[in-house]
Design a protein around this motif. Structure first.
Motif, PDB file in Angstrom:
ATOM      1  N   LEU A 145      27.161  56.494  65.651  1.00  0.00           N
ATOM      2  CA  LEU A 145      25.744  56.841  65.543  1.00  0.00           C
ATOM      3  C   LEU A 145      25.362  57.860  66.618  1.00  0.00           C
ATOM      4  CD1 LEU A 145      23.360  55.968  63.740  1.00  0.00           C
ATOM      5  CD2 LEU A 145      22.806  54.231  65.453  1.00  0.00           C
ATOM      6  N   VAL A 146      25.766  57.592  67.839  1.00  0.00           N
ATOM      7  CA  VAL A 146      25.463  58.494  68.956  1.00  0.00           C
ATOM      8  C   VAL A 146      26.141  59.844  68.759  1.00  0.00           C
ATOM      9  CG1 VAL A 146      25.809  58.876  71.435  1.00  0.00           C
ATOM     10  CG2 VAL A 146      25.066  56.629  70.605  1.00  0.00           C
ATOM     11  N   HIS A 147      27.375  59.832  68.295  1.00  0.00           N
ATOM     12  CA  HIS A 147      28.117  61.082  68.089  1.00  0.00           C
ATOM     13  C   HIS A 147      27.415  61.981  67.065  1.00  0.00           C
ATOM     14  CE1 HIS A 147      31.407  63.897  67.562  1.00  0.00           C
ATOM     15  NE2 HIS A 147      31.380  63.662  66.260  1.00  0.00           N
ATOM     16  N   LEU A 148      26.993  61.384  65.944  1.00  0.00           N
ATOM     17  CA  LEU A 148      26.329  62.171  64.910  1.00  0.00           C
ATOM     18  C   LEU A 148      25.012  62.757  65.414  1.00  0.00           C
ATOM     19  CD1 LEU A 148      26.955  59.937  61.764  1.00  0.00           C
ATOM     20  CD2 LEU A 148      28.001  62.150  62.290  1.00  0.00           C
ATOM     21  N   ILE A 149      24.286  61.970  66.191  1.00  0.00           N
ATOM     22  CA  ILE A 149      23.004  62.439  66.718  1.00  0.00           C
ATOM     23  C   ILE A 149      23.208  63.570  67.717  1.00  0.00           C
ATOM     24  CG2 ILE A 149      21.054  61.777  68.198  1.00  0.00           C
ATOM     25  CD1 ILE A 149      21.151  59.033  66.819  1.00  0.00           C
ATOM     26  N   GLU A 150      24.164  63.399  68.626  1.00  0.00           N
ATOM     27  CA  GLU A 150      24.402  64.425  69.638  1.00  0.00           C
ATOM     28  C   GLU A 150      25.021  65.679  69.056  1.00  0.00           C
ATOM     29  OE1 GLU A 150      26.641  62.415  72.678  1.00  0.00           O
ATOM     30  OE2 GLU A 150      24.810  61.659  73.642  1.00  0.00           O
ATOM     31  N   THR A 151      25.707  65.547  67.921  1.00  0.00           N
ATOM     32  CA  THR A 151      26.265  66.721  67.239  1.00  0.00           C
ATOM     33  C   THR A 151      25.144  67.650  66.780  1.00  0.00           C
ATOM     34  OG1 THR A 151      28.229  65.521  66.493  1.00  0.00           O
ATOM     35  CG2 THR A 151      27.643  67.495  65.268  1.00  0.00           C
ATOM     36  N   GLU A 152      23.981  67.078  66.508  1.00  0.00           N
ATOM     37  CA  GLU A 152      22.830  67.865  66.074  1.00  0.00           C
ATOM     38  C   GLU A 152      21.971  68.311  67.258  1.00  0.00           C
ATOM     39  OE1 GLU A 152      22.416  68.895  63.089  1.00  0.00           O
ATOM     40  OE2 GLU A 152      24.026  67.712  62.175  1.00  0.00           O
ATOM     41  N   SER A 153      22.563  68.293  68.462  1.00  0.00           N
ATOM     42  CA  SER A 153      21.912  68.771  69.691  1.00  0.00           C
ATOM     43  C   SER A 153      20.674  67.954  70.075  1.00  0.00           C
ATOM     44  CB  SER A 153      21.520  70.249  69.557  1.00  0.00           C
ATOM     45  OG  SER A 153      22.664  71.042  69.302  1.00  0.00           O
ATOM     46  N   ALA A 154      20.694  66.676  69.767  1.00  0.00           N
ATOM     47  CA  ALA A 154      19.593  65.790  70.142  1.00  0.00           C
ATOM     48  C   ALA A 154      20.051  64.838  71.243  1.00  0.00           C
ATOM     49  CB  ALA A 154      19.116  64.996  68.935  1.00  0.00           C
ATOM     50  N   LYS A 155      19.100  64.344  72.010  1.00  0.00           N
ATOM     51  CA  LYS A 155      19.379  63.378  73.060  1.00  0.00           C
ATOM     52  C   LYS A 155      18.649  62.075  72.760  1.00  0.00           C
ATOM     53  CE  LYS A 155      21.778  66.215  75.603  1.00  0.00           C
ATOM     54  NZ  LYS A 155      23.254  66.019  75.765  1.00  0.00           N
ATOM     55  N   ILE A 156      19.340  60.963  72.985  1.00  0.00           N
ATOM     56  CA  ILE A 156      18.721  59.647  72.790  1.00  0.00           C
ATOM     57  C   ILE A 156      17.982  59.249  74.053  1.00  0.00           C
ATOM     58  CG2 ILE A 156      19.169  57.198  72.395  1.00  0.00           C
ATOM     59  CD1 ILE A 156      21.572  57.988  70.715  1.00  0.00           C
ATOM     60  N   LEU A 157      16.669  59.010  73.925  1.00  0.00           N
ATOM     61  CA  LEU A 157      15.834  58.632  75.060  1.00  0.00           C
ATOM     62  C   LEU A 157      15.628  57.127  75.167  1.00  0.00           C
ATOM     63  CD1 LEU A 157      13.045  61.361  74.751  1.00  0.00           C
ATOM     64  CD2 LEU A 157      15.141  61.439  76.113  1.00  0.00           C
ATOM     65  N   GLY A 158      15.783  56.433  74.054  1.00  0.00           N
ATOM     66  CA  GLY A 158      15.585  54.989  74.044  1.00  0.00           C
ATOM     67  C   GLY A 158      16.152  54.397  72.770  1.00  0.00           C
TER      68      GLY A 158
END
Length: 222
Positions: A145-158
């Motif tokens: 889940l984190v990998h897919l999100i960060e691949t789209e240049s997004a950062k998880i804040l919470g």
């Protein structure tokens, strides 16, 4: 964040020789129905007095040593704020005594401090968006889940994880991102089989994440 970061050292706990009047005054001043009692010489927490135990005592000069207490209730200063919140929820208290590893009284933690800490950890005040993903329990893993999100240049804040009441086999993962436009991330997650159930932007963002913090510490309105 550890409990020691949230300690209020200005609070004076009750002692066995204090009176019912003192207990009632402290409860009123701190807006609490439970106050810790310590042994003066050792500074050990030896119990806590509830409002219901002293409210109907006519002689307000009665010493607390003559009143029924509840068992000692406290947390260690090395405990994580999540554990502090769990104890407060379990025992339905607004303040919680804190001790060192030798169980010596250090101060208290207030309900509002826990809320502020959780809000900061969830980055509630930061701008962005929240997406909610439903996952089967056996499939739950954050790495993909984190990998897919960060691949789209997004950062998880919470991030929060909860189980819907009517779906024991599922987990609901709410993720706060630093982006307002989550369309690319949502499409990517769906391509890889994730079920995205909601996307909250701007006006819904604060309400969504705040509600999850409030669910964690439902004692707020007690």
């Amino acid at each position: 964040m550890l409990a020691e970061k949230l300690i209020n050292r200005d609070f004076e706990p009750l002692k066995p020789d204090d009176t019912v009047s003192s207990a009632l005054a402290k409860m009123d001043a701190w807006q609490t129905s439970s106050v810790p009692v310590i042994e003066p010489s050792t500074k050990k927490v030896i119990g806590h007095v509830l409002f219901e135990a002293v409210a109907n005592i006519s002689d307000v000069k009665t010493k607390l040593s003559e009143v029924e207490w509840r068992p000692a209730l406290y947390t260690f200063q090395t405990q994580h704020v999540f554990e502090v919140a769990r104890q407060m929820l379990q025992h339905e208290v607004r303040i919680l005594a804190v001790t060192d590893e030798m169980e010596t009284y250090q101060g208290i933690i207030e309900k509002k401090s826990v809320l502020e800490a959780l809000s900061a950890m969830l980055n509630i005040g930061s701008s962005g968006s929240v997406i909610t993903v439903m996952m089967e329990k056996p499939d739950f893993t954050l790495s993909k889940l984190v990998h897919l999100i960060e691949t789209e240049s997004a950062k998880i804040l919470g991030l929060t994880v909860e189980q819907p009441e009517d779906e024991e086999s599922l987990l609901q993962v709410s993720i706060k991102l630093n982006l307002e436009d989550t369309s690319a991330i949502t499409s990517s997650l769906k391509r890889y089989g994730f079920v995205v159930t909601s996307v909250a932007k701007q006006d819904l963002l604060q309400v969504d994440m705040t509600s999850r913090a409030n669910e964690l510490i439902r004692y707020l309105d007690l």
